[in-house]
Enzyme design. Structure first.
Site, PDB file in Angstrom:
ATOM      1  N   ASN A   9      12.281  -1.836  -5.271  1.00 55.89           N
ATOM      2  CA  ASN A   9      11.582  -3.070  -5.671  1.00 55.89           C
ATOM      3  C   ASN A   9      12.017  -3.447  -7.095  1.00 55.89           C
ATOM      4  OD1 ASN A   9       9.581  -4.722  -6.962  1.00 55.89           O
ATOM      5  ND2 ASN A   9       8.204  -4.325  -5.257  1.00 55.89           N
ATOM      6  N   HIS A  12      10.198  -5.918 -11.467  1.00 59.44           N
ATOM      7  CA  HIS A  12       9.982  -5.758 -12.903  1.00 59.44           C
ATOM      8  C   HIS A  12      11.238  -5.948 -13.756  1.00 59.44           C
ATOM      9  CE1 HIS A  12       5.867  -5.380 -12.208  1.00 59.44           C
ATOM     10  NE2 HIS A  12       6.017  -4.350 -11.398  1.00 59.44           N
ATOM     11  N   HIS A  45       8.785  -9.398  -4.509  1.00 56.62           N
ATOM     12  CA  HIS A  45       7.482 -10.009  -4.203  1.00 56.62           C
ATOM     13  C   HIS A  45       7.459 -11.401  -4.840  1.00 56.62           C
ATOM     14  CE1 HIS A  45       2.783  -9.495  -4.464  1.00 56.62           C
ATOM     15  NE2 HIS A  45       3.140 -10.607  -3.862  1.00 56.62           N
ATOM     16  N   ARG A  47       5.353 -14.018  -5.833  1.00 54.87           N
ATOM     17  CA  ARG A  47       3.918 -14.251  -6.029  1.00 54.87           C
ATOM     18  C   ARG A  47       3.620 -15.729  -6.147  1.00 54.87           C
ATOM     19  NH1 ARG A  47      -0.180 -10.896  -7.707  1.00 54.87           N
ATOM     20  NH2 ARG A  47       0.305  -8.694  -7.504  1.00 54.87           N
ATOM     21  N   ARG A  51       5.102 -14.930 -11.285  1.00 53.69           N
ATOM     22  CA  ARG A  51       5.098 -14.222 -12.582  1.00 53.69           C
ATOM     23  C   ARG A  51       6.360 -13.378 -12.788  1.00 53.69           C
ATOM     24  NH1 ARG A  51       0.310  -9.838 -11.624  1.00 53.69           N
ATOM     25  NH2 ARG A  51      -0.844 -11.721 -11.117  1.00 53.69           N
ATOM     26  N   GLU A  72       8.112  -9.578   0.048  1.00 49.34           N
ATOM     27  CA  GLU A  72       6.656  -9.421   0.071  1.00 49.34           C
ATOM     28  C   GLU A  72       6.023 -10.774  -0.203  1.00 49.34           C
ATOM     29  OE1 GLU A  72       6.456  -4.868  -1.681  1.00 49.34           O
ATOM     30  OE2 GLU A  72       5.604  -6.506  -2.839  1.00 49.34           O
ATOM     31  N   THR A 103      -0.731  -5.326  -7.171  1.00 50.83           N
ATOM     32  CA  THR A 103      -1.442  -5.385  -5.886  1.00 50.83           C
ATOM     33  C   THR A 103      -2.417  -4.208  -5.803  1.00 50.83           C
ATOM     34  OG1 THR A 103       0.650  -6.222  -5.055  1.00 50.83           O
ATOM     35  CG2 THR A 103      -1.057  -5.772  -3.428  1.00 50.83           C
ATOM     36  N   GLU A 153       2.528  -0.646   5.954  1.00 52.89           N
ATOM     37  CA  GLU A 153       2.880   0.067   4.726  1.00 52.89           C
ATOM     38  C   GLU A 153       1.576   0.549   4.121  1.00 52.89           C
ATOM     39  OE1 GLU A 153       5.929  -1.469   2.177  1.00 52.89           O
ATOM     40  OE2 GLU A 153       5.012  -0.603   0.394  1.00 52.89           O
ATOM     41  N   HIS A 194       3.507   2.003  -3.538  1.00 54.28           N
ATOM     42  CA  HIS A 194       2.663   1.656  -4.682  1.00 54.28           C
ATOM     43  C   HIS A 194       2.405   2.865  -5.572  1.00 54.28           C
ATOM     44  CE1 HIS A 194       0.551  -1.573  -6.705  1.00 54.28           C
ATOM     45  NE2 HIS A 194      -0.038  -0.576  -7.313  1.00 54.28           N
TER      46      HIS A 194
HETATM   47  N1  PXP Z   1       4.891  -1.863  -1.734  1.00 54.99           N
HETATM   48  C1  PXP Z   1       4.159  -2.989  -1.831  1.00 54.99           C
HETATM   49  C2  PXP Z   1       3.716  -3.642  -0.574  1.00 54.99           C
HETATM   50  C3  PXP Z   1       3.831  -3.543  -3.094  1.00 54.99           C
HETATM   51  O1  PXP Z   1       3.093  -4.662  -3.166  1.00 54.99           O
HETATM   52  C4  PXP Z   1       4.319  -2.895  -4.252  1.00 54.99           C
HETATM   53  C5  PXP Z   1       3.982  -3.443  -5.608  1.00 54.99           C
HETATM   54  O2  PXP Z   1       4.293  -4.754  -5.733  1.00 54.99           O
HETATM   55  C6  PXP Z   1       5.108  -1.758  -4.096  1.00 54.99           C
HETATM   56  C7  PXP Z   1       5.360  -1.252  -2.830  1.00 54.99           C
HETATM   57  C8  PXP Z   1       5.740  -1.069  -5.268  1.00 54.99           C
HETATM   58  O3  PXP Z   1       4.784  -0.527  -6.101  1.00 54.99           O
HETATM   59  P1  PXP Z   1       5.243   0.058  -7.508  1.00 54.99           P
HETATM   60  O4  PXP Z   1       5.828  -1.063  -8.282  1.00 54.99           O
HETATM   61  O5  PXP Z   1       3.974   0.581  -8.090  1.00 54.99           O
HETATM   62  O6  PXP Z   1       6.254   1.145  -7.225  1.00 54.99           O
END
Ligand code: PXP
Length: 239
Positions: A9, A12, A45, A47, A51, A72, A103, A153, A194
């Protein structure tokens, strides 16, 4: 045991870019390097408040990435329209609150079950694999099956917090194991995500029948110190 796939992901990377309103660091570059260094998919994601990732990122990444893009989105008409147009291979439907930092929990499937069912039907017909981001509870898993999701998930935020704080996490892991087993018996593909770190990913990867991890915040943060290549390689080794 079959290898667990790693979804990287890169939200960030966009967070850092947007903090200064600059054009760098580039989420596209992060996506393509993740692919090069062994990610099995790239997650972004989009949003409602844009953001981090924006629609330009989505289009640009999708046009250049060869591994699957996992988009996402929240269960809204706006996101449904975008997803139908973009046709990402994977979609994960997530809850979204404007004021949350991240989330915070899984989807409330009973709150908008009818809308979700219609959304899933349209997106599946359009060629996307649909996952629902939920808490490890059996009722939600039954509902996910009932409304024809392909995958769930499991939100691992709670257990990751306990592990980080060196607190007792056995009850939470039992709950996750039971949920994974139940979902898998219903024929749902099971993913987790997450808050995962090297330590929590190692612990959770021992649970049978989880086939995909989606990891962002820790992975991007760790890349500052050891690089994206080493971070991805280390996660691939752990899971
Ligand atoms: N999976 C989903 C569905 C999420 O919404 C997120 C966070 O946006 C993640 C995984 C990744 O989480 P993290 O950034 O804490 O590793």
């Amino acid at each position: 045991m079959p290898k667990i796939r790693l979804g990287v992901n890169i939200d960030h990377v966009a967070t850092v870019r947007n903090a200064r309103g600059e054009i760098y660091p580039s989420p596209l570059r992060a996506a393509l390097l993740s692919e090069k260094y062994g990610a099995d998919s790239v997650t972004i994601h989009l949003r409602e408040d844009r953001r981090h990732i924006n629609e330009f990122d989505l289009k640009e990444i999708q046009s250049k990435l060869k591994i699957p893009l996992n988009l996402e989105i929240a269960a809204t008409n706006e996101m449904l329209k975008i997803a139908l147009k973009q046709k990402p291979l994977f979609i994960c439907i997530v809850p979204e609150k404007r004021k949350e930092v991240t989330t915070e929990g899984g989807l409330n499937l009973n709150y908008n079950k009818i809308f979700l069912k219609k959304m899933i039907k349209k997106l599946k017909k359009n060629g996307s694999r649909i996952s629902l981001f939920i808490e490890p509870n059996l009722k939600d898993i039954s509902t996910a099956k009932e409304i024809n999701a392909d995958c769930i998930e499991i939100h691992t935020g709670k257990i990751c917090n306990l592990i980080n704080k060196k607190k007792f996490y056995e009850n939470e892991i039992k709950k996750i194991k039971k949920a994974v087993c139940f979902a898998s018996s219903l024929g749902l593909e099971v993913h987790a995500g997450h808050g995962l770190t090297f330590k929590s990913a190692g612990i959770i990867s021992k649970i049978k029948h989880i086939s995909e991890f989606n990891i962002g915040h820790f992975l991007v943060g760790e890349s500052i110190f050891i690089g994206l290549k080493n971070t991805i390689k280390k996660f691939k080794k752990i899971i």
